[in-house]
Write an enzyme that holds these catalytic residues in place. Structure first.
Site, mmCIF file in Angstrom:
data_model
loop_
_atom_site.group_PDB
_atom_site.id
_atom_site.type_symbol
_atom_site.label_atom_id
_atom_site.label_comp_id
_atom_site.label_asym_id
_atom_site.label_seq_id
_atom_site.Cartn_x
_atom_site.Cartn_y
_atom_site.Cartn_z
ATOM 1 N N GLU A 458 0.809 -1.214 0.000
ATOM 2 C CA GLU A 458 0.000 0.000 0.000
ATOM 3 C C GLU A 458 0.849 1.274 0.000
ATOM 4 O O GLU A 458 0.712 2.138 0.863
ATOM 5 C CB GLU A 458 -0.967 -0.025 1.180
ATOM 6 C CG GLU A 458 -2.006 -1.128 1.010
ATOM 7 C CD GLU A 458 -2.962 -1.257 2.183
ATOM 8 O OE1 GLU A 458 -4.152 -1.475 1.935
ATOM 9 O OE2 GLU A 458 -2.521 -1.158 3.332
ATOM 10 N N GLU A 525 -4.580 -9.943 0.129
ATOM 11 C CA GLU A 525 -5.369 -9.843 1.355
ATOM 12 C C GLU A 525 -6.819 -10.097 0.973
ATOM 13 O O GLU A 525 -7.321 -9.530 0.000
ATOM 14 C CB GLU A 525 -5.245 -8.472 2.016
ATOM 15 C CG GLU A 525 -3.857 -8.158 2.548
ATOM 16 C CD GLU A 525 -3.748 -6.755 3.151
ATOM 17 O OE1 GLU A 525 -4.804 -6.179 3.512
ATOM 18 O OE2 GLU A 525 -2.626 -6.243 3.244
#
Length: 1009
Positions: A458, A525
Site C-alpha cells: 500500500e 489480502e
C-alpha cells in the site's frame, strides 16, 4: 573505517540511512570445525548481548543526555531495560495503534521527509561487555537484528555508525574501537525518522531495540556472503546446484562443497580454488524436491581451507531443491499449479509486542500446519531470520515482503489522493527504498520457502517501485515479484508478475479472470477476519476449480494485535487502540486474527481448516470418495476413520488404510454391520487422520473430514390424552400437571412460567428478537444506521391478540404482536402444551414492504444462571452461521453458556449454532430443560450469559455485567456474518433475511431427563 561526525539532521534526510553499516549479506551460519558444523548448533563465534541494558528515556531529543556515550559519563543511576524489547512495552511512553494514517496526523502538519523534533522520543541504551577470549584478535562486528526506527551507535566514546530500516539487520565493525577489558557500547534510538514515513503499516507504533543483538567474530578466511541456487531440471527430477561465494577482503582460499541428504549421506561434492568471489557448482543427480507438502532439506557444507590445507571455516546450509515459475500464465511449483492457502502474519505477542520469541514462532507454525494453511505473507516487513528457517523445515510458502508502506501519503479516509505520495517517482527516495529491498533479498535469498519477493504494501506505485521490481528480477531469477499497488496505475504493471488485489469481491475476481487476463491472480489480502467474520469465504475457494489462473489468497490476518493491560481494579484485559490514551488511534481494527492474541485459535479457524483442506471426502451411505488434491504426496501417512451415528449416538466406526496418489481420487466401499433401518437421522462422517505423529501434530490429528446425512422416517407417536388441568383466570392462564406448571399472562402478553418438578425455569419471559449484537463487520457497513429500527422493534412490541384453544390432547395459547416500525408487521407466537408438560412453540412472522433486512428472527428468554451446562446435537463444535458453516459438522458436543461468548476483543454476536436438533440446558445435577426441533427444519440457537443488548453496550469484556442468567435465543434464521471486508462490504444477498417475506419456525421445550 570512515570517520564521521553524527548529526540529528540525518533523521530528516532520506539520503542518509546507513553510515558505516556493513553491506547486507546472507544469514548463513559458520563454524570453525566440520564437527561443529554438523551439529548446526549455536555459533561459537557469536556472543549474545541480549538481556538487561542501562536505559534512559526522553520525550524529545532536547531532553536527552547528549554525552551519555562518553567513557566518563556515569549511567549508574539509570534504569534497566530488557533487550530485545520495545520501549513502550516496558513502561516508557505509550503504545499507539493506527492503521493507514500517520501517527502524527492532526498533531503536527508535516510532509515528507519532515520530522518534528519536539515530538520524537529517544531511548538511550548502554551495555558494557568484555570480548570473549576465543574471539579476541579476530575482526569483531555487532549485529542489530531489528531497531525501530533509527539509531546511532558508539563504542568507547567513538562514533561507530547509524542506520534506519526497523526490520532488517544493521551491522557494524567494532574492531577499531575496542579496548582491552570492559567496553562501553552506547546506542541512541529515535522513534521517528525518514524511515517512519516508509513504515506506515497497520500496526502498533513502537520504538527500541526489539530483536536480538550480538557480537560476532570472523576467522582469517571468511565467507561473508553466500547465494545458493538449488533448482530442478525441466523434468523436475534432477537437481542443479550453484553457489555464489564471496570471501571477505577478496581473500584467496580453497573451497569444498559437500551435499548430503537429510540422513547425512553424501550425494555430491566439488572443490575449487577461488580468489575474492566465484561460483561453485555440483551435479547432484536425482533429488527429492522441496515443497510445503514435503519439505525435504539437504545439508550443504562449504569448507574453507587456507594455503596449508587447514580448515578455517565451515558453513552448514539447509537447502531445498525446487522450481517456481509461470507456465502458460499459471504459477507452478515443481511443475504443478500452485494454490496459495495463505494468511498474512504480523509478528506479535500481547506482552512483548513485535519482540516475539522462538516459542511464539513454533506455536504459529504448528497452528498453521494443523489447520491446512500452506502459505504466509510476511505482512508487511521481513520477519526474524528464525521464521524462515522454520518455514523451510516445516514447509510453508512465503511471500517475503520488504519493509515499506506509505499508506497515509496517498489514501485518506479511503479516497485515493497521491498528491504527495512517496516514493512515487521521486529519486530522492529511491536509494532508501532500494536499500530495504537489498537488505531483505540478501538476507533471505537462501531460503527455499521464499517463493516471491514483495515490493511492500500500500505505497501506491511509480518509477521507484518499478526500479525495485527490476532489481529483484536481476538479482534473483528463481523467484517472482509481487506488488498489489499496480491496480492504481496500470502504467506500472511491470512492477508485479501477478495480478494481486486486496479485498476484491468474488464477482470482481471473476470479472478479471473472464476478461482474457495476462497474469495469474492472487488475493494478497482477502476475507477480513475482524471479530466474528469469515462469512462467505467458500465463495473464494470455489474459484480454485473454476479458473486455473486463480491461485488462492492470504487471509487478513493471523493474530489479534492486542496488548495486555490492567483495568482500574488490577485485572488484566486485552487492550486496543485508544486504551493507552493514544490519540489518534484506530480502535480495535487491530483485532483481525484467526487466532486470538494468546495464540489460541478462534472459532473462525474451523471454517479455514475445512475450506483449505487438500483432501476432499465425499461420503455416502455406503461409500467414501477420497479426492487427493495434494500436488506431491499420497495418502500413505494417513488413516481413514468413518463413523456411523444415529441422532448423534455412534453406532459403528471403521478404520481403513487408503492409498490415493497426489492428484487422484478413489472410492472406498463401507461394510456396515449396524442396523440402519431404525427411524432417525443418520450421519456418515469420514475423517482423514495422521497415522503417526509429525513434528507439527500428534497421531490422530484430523487433516480433513466430510459428512453425509440421511433420514429414516419414523411414524409420529400418537398424542396422549391430557390429564393436566387448565385454569383460565382474568389475567393468567395456567396449565397444571402432577409435576409441572406452565403459565401464560394476558397482561404481559407472553409465557411467564415453566416449572418442572418444583423448579422454575423462566427467569425472564420470551420476547420476539430482531436484533443481534453488532459485529465488527456489521459496524463496517453501518448496520446500526441501516437497521436500527429492528433494535427498537425488539424492545417495543405490543401484544394485540390473545387466543386460547383446548382439545382433549393439548392446550394452545397464541399471542399476536404488532410493532411501531410498520403497521403491517406482525408476529404470532403459539405455545401448545401436551401431556408431560412439553411445549411446542411456533413463531410466525408476517413481513412488510419497505423495511430493511432483518438481522435475526428469534425468541429469546432467560433461565437461572446455574443452568449453564449445554449438551448439543447440532452443527458444531465451534460457532457457525449460515454463511460460515462449511467447516461445521452435525454432532453431539458439550460446553457451558460462557463458552459461547467468543473472545473477540469487542463483545459482539458470537456463539451461534445452526442446525440445532437438540440442546439440553441443565445444572450440575442434570436438571433443566431441552430444546428440540425437527431435522428437516432445525433452528439456530445462541445460549450465553448475556443478552444481545448487553453485548451491544460493552466495548470491552470487563464492561459486561456480572452473570445472573443464562440467555436462551432460539432463531428461525440469523443473517450471515460476512467478511469480504469490515468497512462497507455487506453480507452476500443470499445470506440476508428479506423483511417482506413470511417466516416461521418451530421447536419444543421439555424437561431434561
Amino acid at each position: 573505517m570512515t570517520t564521521v561526525i553524527p548529526t540529528l539532521d540525518w533523521l530528516a534526510d532520506p539520503a542518509v540511512f546507513a553510515v558505516n553499516r556493513v553491506e547486507a549479506h546472507s544469514d548463513h551460519r559458520y563454524y570453525e570445525t566440520l564437527a561443529e558444523a554438523e551439529t548446526r548448533g549455536e555459533m561459537r563465534l557469536r556472543h549474545s548481548l541480549n538481556g538487561a541494558w542501562k536505559f534512559s528515556y526522553s520525550s524529545k531529543p532536547a531532553d536527552r543526555s547528549v554525552a551519555f556515550y562518553e567513557t566518563g559519563f556515569s549511567v549508574d543511576s539509570w534504569d534497566f531495560i530488557e533487550v530485545p524489547g520495545h520501549i513502550q512495552m516496558q513502561g516508557y511512553g505509550k503504545p499507539q495503534y493506527v492503521n493507514t494514517m500517520y501517527p502524527w496526523d492532526g498533531i503536527h502538519e508535516l510532509r515528507p521527509p519532515q520530522v518534528n523534533m519536539e515530538d520524537n522520543p529517544v531511548g538511550s541504551y548502554v551495555k558494557t561487555f568484555n570480548v570473549p577470549q576465543h574471539m579476541k584478535n579476530l575482526p569483531l562486528f555487532i549485529s542489530f537484528q531489528g531497531v525501530e526506527s533509527a539509531f546511532y551507535v558508539w563504542l568507547n566514546g567513538k562514533f561507530v555508525g547509524y542506520s534506519e530500516d526497523s526490520f532488517t539487520p544493521s551491522e557494524f565493525e567494532l574492531t577499531p574501537y575496542l579496548t582491552d577489558g570492559e567496553n562501553k557500547l552506547a546506542v541512541e534510538v529515535y522513534q521517528r525518522s525518514t524511515g517512519s514515513w516508509l513504515e506506515d503499516q497497520d500496526f502498533w507504533r513502537f520504538s527500541g531495540i526489539f530483536r536480538d543483538v550480538y557480537l560476532y567474530a570472523t576467522p582469517k578466511l571468511h565467507i561473508e556472503d553466500l547465494f545458493v541456487q538449488a533448482g530442478l531440471d525441466d523434468q523436475y527430477s534432477n537437481g542443479n546446484l550453484s553457489v555464489d561465494i564471496k570471501l571477505m577482503n577478496a581473500a584467496a582460499a580453497s573451497v569444498e562443497l559437500l551435499l548430503k541428504t537429510a540422513d547425512q549421506v553424501l550425494v555430491a561434492e566439488s572443490k575449487q580454488d577461488i580468489a575474492g568471489q566465484a561460483t561453485v557448482s555440483v551435479e547432484p543427480g536425482v533429488v527429492q524436491p522441496w515443497s510445503a507438502e514435503s519439505p525435504y532439506l539437504y545439508s550443504l557444507y562449504v569448507i574453507v581451507r587456507d594455503e596449508h590445507g587447514e580448515i578455517v571455516e565451515v558453513l552448514h546450509e539447509k537447502i531445498g531443491f525446487r522450481r517456481f515459475e509461470i507456465i502458460d500464465k499459471v504459477m507452478h511449483i515443481n511443475g504443478k499449479r500452485i494454490i496459495f492457502k495463505g494468511v498474512n502474519r504480523h509478528e506479535f505477542n500481547p506482552r512483548r509486542g513485535r519482540a516475539i520469541t522462538k516459542e511464539d514462532m513454533l506455536s504459529d507454525i504448528q497452528t498453521i500446519k494443523q489447520n491446512n494453511l500452506n502459505a504466509v505473507r510476511t505482512s508487511h516487513y521481513p520477519n526474524q531470520s528464525l521464521w524462515y528457517e522454520l518455514c523451510d523445515e516445516y514447509g510453508i510458502y512465503l511471500i517475503d515482503e520488504m519493509n515499506l508502506e506509505t499508506h497515509g501519503s496517498w489514501q485518506k479516509m479511503g479516497k485515493v489522493d497521491p498528491s504527495w505520495n512517496i516514493p512515487l517517482h521521486d529519486k530522492e527516495w529511491e536509494a532508501i527504498v532500494m536499500d530495504r529491498a537489498i537488505s531483505m533479498l540478501e538476507r533471505d535469498k537462501n531460503h527455499p520457502s521464499v517463493l516471491i519477493w514483495s515490493l511492500g504494501n500500500e505505497s501506491y506505485v511509480g518509477e521507484v517501485l518499478l526500479n525495485v521490481a527490476n532489481y529483484f528480477r536481476k538479482a534473483d531469477h528463481t523467484r517472482l515479484v509481487h506488488y498489489e499497488g499496480v491496480f492504481y496505475d496500470r502504467n506500472f504493471s511491470a512492477c508485479s508478475d501477478m495480478e494481486s488485489r486486496m479485498y476484491a469481491k468474488p464477482a470482481d475476481i471473476e470479472a478479471y479472470l473472464n476478461n482474457n487476463p495476462e497474469k495469474p491472480y492472487i488475493s494478497c489480502e482477502y476475507i477480513h477476519a475482524m471479530g466474528n467474520s469469515l462469512g462467505g469465504m467458500h465463495k473464494y475457494i470455489e474459484l480454485e476449480d473454476k479458473y486455473p489462473m486463480y491461485q488462492g489468497g492470504f487471509i487478513w490476518d493471523y493474530i489479534d494485535q492486542m496488548i495486555v493491560k490492567k483495568d482500574r481494579y488490577g485485572k488484566e484485559f486485552l487492550a486496543y487502540g485508544g486504551d493507552f490514551d493514544d490519540r489518534s488511534n484506530d480502535n480495535n481494527f487491530c483485532g483481525n486474527g484467526i487466532v486470538y492474541a494468546d495464540r489460541t485459535i478462534t472459532p473462525k479457524m474451523q471454517e479455514v481448516k475445512f475450506l483449505y483442506q487438500n483432501i476432499k471426502l465425499t461420503p455416502s451411505r455406503n461409500t467414501v470418495l477420497v479426492c487427493n488434491d495434494n500436488l506431491f504426496i499420497g495418502t500413505g501417512d494417513y488413516k481413514l476413520v468413518i463413523t456411523l451415528a444415529r441422532d448423534g449416538e455412534v453406532l459403528e466406526q471403521q478404520q481403513l488404510t487408503i492409498d490415493v496418489p497426489a492428484g487422484e481420487q478413489r472410492e472406498y466401499e463401507l461394510a456396515w454391520t449396524a442396523d440402519q433401518s431404525a427411524a432417525g437421522e443418520y450421519t456418515v462422517t469420514a475423517s482423514v487422520q495422521l497415522a503417526e505423529a509429525t513434528r507439527w501434530a500428534e497421531v490422530g490429528h484430523e487433516v480433513a473430514f466430510g459428512q453425509h446425512r440421511f433420514i429414516e422416517a419414523k411414524q409420529e407417536a400418537p398424542l396422549q390424552q391430557r390429564t393436566f388441568r387448565v385454569a383460565e383466570g382474568d389475567v393468567n392462564v395456567g396449565v397444571h400437571g402432577s409435576d409441572f406448571s406452565i403459565m401464560f399472562s394476558k397482561g404481559a402478553g407472553t409465557l411467564i412460567s415453566v416449572n418442572y418438578d418444583g423448579r422454575e425455569m423462566i427467569a425472564q419471559p420470551p420476547h420476539v428478537l430482531f436484533w443481534r449484537a453488532t459485529t465488527d463487520n456489521d459496524k463496517g457497513y453501518a448496520q446500526g444506521y441501516e437497521r436500527a429500527l429492528w433494535y427498537a422493534a425488539s424492545l417495543s412490541r405490543r401484544c394485540v391478540g390473545f387466543e386460547l384453544e383446548q382439545s382433549e390432547y393439548s392446550v394452545t395459547v397464541t399471542f399476536t404482536y404488532k410493532f411501531s416500525i410498520h403497521s403491517e408487521l406482525e408476529v404470532k407466537v403459539a405455545y401448545t402444551v401436551t401431556e408431560g408438560g412439553n411445549i411446542a412453540v411456533k413463531a410466525d412472522y408476517s413481513g412488510a414492504e419497505g423495511l430493511p433486512t432483518l438481522p435475526i428472527f428469534a425468541l429469546s428468554f432467560k433461565v437461572p444462571a446455574n443452568y449453564d451446562l449445554l449438551d448439543w446435537y447440532a452443527m458444531g463444535p465451534e460457532e457457525n452461521y449460515i454463511d460460515r458453516v462449511h467447516g461445521a459438522r452435525l454432532m453431539t458436543f458439550q460446553n457451558r453458556a460462557q463458552d459461547n461468548v467468543a473472545r473477540y476483543v469487542v463483545p459482539q454476536e458470537s456463539g451461534n449454532r445452526t442446525g440445532v436438533r437438540r440442546v439440553a440446558i441443565t445444572n450440575e445435577l442434570k436438571q433443566g430443560l431441552v430444546i428440540n426441533s425437527s431435522p428437516e427444519a432445525p433452528v439456530e440457537c445462541r445460549i450465553a450469559p448475556y443478552t444481545a443488548f448487553e453485548l451491544e453496550n460493552a466495548v470491552h469484556h470487563y464492561e459486561l455485567p456480572n452473570v445472573h442468567y443464562t440467555v436462551v435465543t432460539v432463531a428461525g434464521k440469523q443473517m450471515g456474518v460476512g467478511g469480504d471486508d469490515s468497512w462497507g462490504a455487506p453480507v452476500h444477498p443470499e445470506y440476508h433475511i428479506a423483511s417482506e417475506q413470511t417466516l416461521s419456525f418451530e421447536f419444543t421445550i421439555s424437561r431434561a431427563k
